[in-house]
Scaffold this active site. Sequence first.
Site, mmCIF file in Angstrom:
data_model
loop_
_atom_site.group_PDB
_atom_site.id
_atom_site.type_symbol
_atom_site.label_atom_id
_atom_site.label_comp_id
_atom_site.label_asym_id
_atom_site.label_seq_id
_atom_site.Cartn_x
_atom_site.Cartn_y
_atom_site.Cartn_z
ATOM 1 N N HIS A 2 53.794 -13.323 -67.977
ATOM 2 C CA HIS A 2 55.125 -12.546 -67.295
ATOM 3 C C HIS A 2 56.175 -13.401 -67.369
ATOM 4 C CE1 HIS A 2 52.606 -9.539 -64.509
ATOM 5 N NE2 HIS A 2 51.970 -9.562 -65.776
ATOM 6 N N TYR A 11 57.463 -6.960 -55.525
ATOM 7 C CA TYR A 11 57.535 -7.595 -54.068
ATOM 8 C C TYR A 11 58.371 -6.703 -53.617
ATOM 9 C CZ TYR A 11 55.552 -12.018 -55.082
ATOM 10 O OH TYR A 11 54.629 -12.990 -55.304
ATOM 11 N N PRO A 44 50.640 -16.714 -49.297
ATOM 12 C CA PRO A 44 50.592 -16.568 -50.607
ATOM 13 C C PRO A 44 51.941 -15.916 -51.120
ATOM 14 C CG PRO A 44 49.297 -14.926 -49.417
ATOM 15 C CD PRO A 44 49.872 -16.094 -48.369
ATOM 16 N N LYS A 99 51.727 -20.220 -54.560
ATOM 17 C CA LYS A 99 51.584 -21.421 -54.745
ATOM 18 C C LYS A 99 50.636 -22.446 -54.486
ATOM 19 C CE LYS A 99 55.833 -21.962 -56.170
ATOM 20 N NZ LYS A 99 55.648 -21.396 -57.387
ATOM 21 N N TYR A 143 59.616 -20.125 -58.174
ATOM 22 C CA TYR A 143 58.466 -19.446 -58.653
ATOM 23 C C TYR A 143 57.756 -19.828 -59.720
ATOM 24 C CZ TYR A 143 55.692 -15.154 -58.196
ATOM 25 O OH TYR A 143 54.516 -14.239 -58.159
#
Length: 389
Positions: A72, A199, A292, A296, A382
């Site tokens: 991704h 998200y 979550p 991480k 991220y």
Amino acid sequence: MRTQVAIIGAGPAGLLLSHLLAQGGVESVVLETRSEEYVAARIRAGILEHSSVELLEAAGLGGRIRTEGDHHRGIYLQWPGERHHLDFVDLAGRSVWVYGQTEVQKDLIAARKADDQEVHYEVSDVSLHDVTSDRPFVTFTDSSGATQRLDCAVIAGCDGSFGPSRHAVPAAQKFEKVYPYSWFGILADVAPSTDELIYAWHPNGFALHSMRSATVSRLYLQVPNGTDPASWSDDRIWDELATRLGHGQNGWKLNPGPITDKSVLPMRSYVQTPMRHGNLYLAGDAAHIVPPTGAKGLNLAIADVALLSKALIASLVDRNQSLADRYSDDAQRRVWRCTHFSWWMTTMLHTSGDPFDAELQLSQLRWVATSRAGATGLAENYAGLPIGY
């Protein structure tokens, strides 16, 4: 029984540590309270950072990531009427891989079996002794009911938040934040409705569309703490996911399917310092837990183990203690950076019911989505900072 490093815990942190130590000429024995099947089947994280993939590949464990994982370039940030793609490669030059913890565990189990790694599953009554001496040892009851003693030079606590290792650091300073909401997670036998993770901020609460493979979707809903998964019917779950994820907006559709697993995950942040006490070293969830939202948890465990394996090899093979003496400080720099990022993502996306908070969140989301500086900050964190950060 005798070994150089006694590793408590046979999850990804423990098995990866044993693998890296073996490559550096250090022997270890791994102790695990659960069965091999239970540990292999635990559904946990699904995102690997750029640095995690680099480390696994360098250790000879990356073959299936490239062939079976899903590469991704970024994520989608969404709120009602808006969906924005953040391209991590364009912003930060790094990407992520969707590759579940269960798959990482399979790779590690296969590699350790190929090397005849000694792993004792289904042990009980694990106790750590004399950890501040140069002759620590571990006692435990094996799967046959016999009491055993394992002498070693070093103990590595990779046994998570409920294991005995964390509690063997008597003067530890503990930092904890419990969030007022949980994640209701499902696994569904249906192809993902998105090419990359979504998200989503919504007045009803946060939602996340993730995936485990081309045929299995992983989705989450923000719910109150104490929610009983059985109180949500499948239809109610899909209806709420469709609402929060924007089914029908700009032609996008959420595809429902058979739900195979339901679980509720409380959200909390926890950091314990130091991560070393004498000849006991902590790694992974034994030392820290993150919500979550920032993906991480597994990556922090991998980073800990990368540092710890180098420190122990230098100490036990080269008789150089400098890396071991710095391990806790070196590891915690990254731990706190990731703890902050996870808190930041969590508080930006989860609703509190306060209209003032909601407007602040929407303002922040707009800034992150439309400012290259804001988007780059999210992308760098991220996709993952270098392990030596």
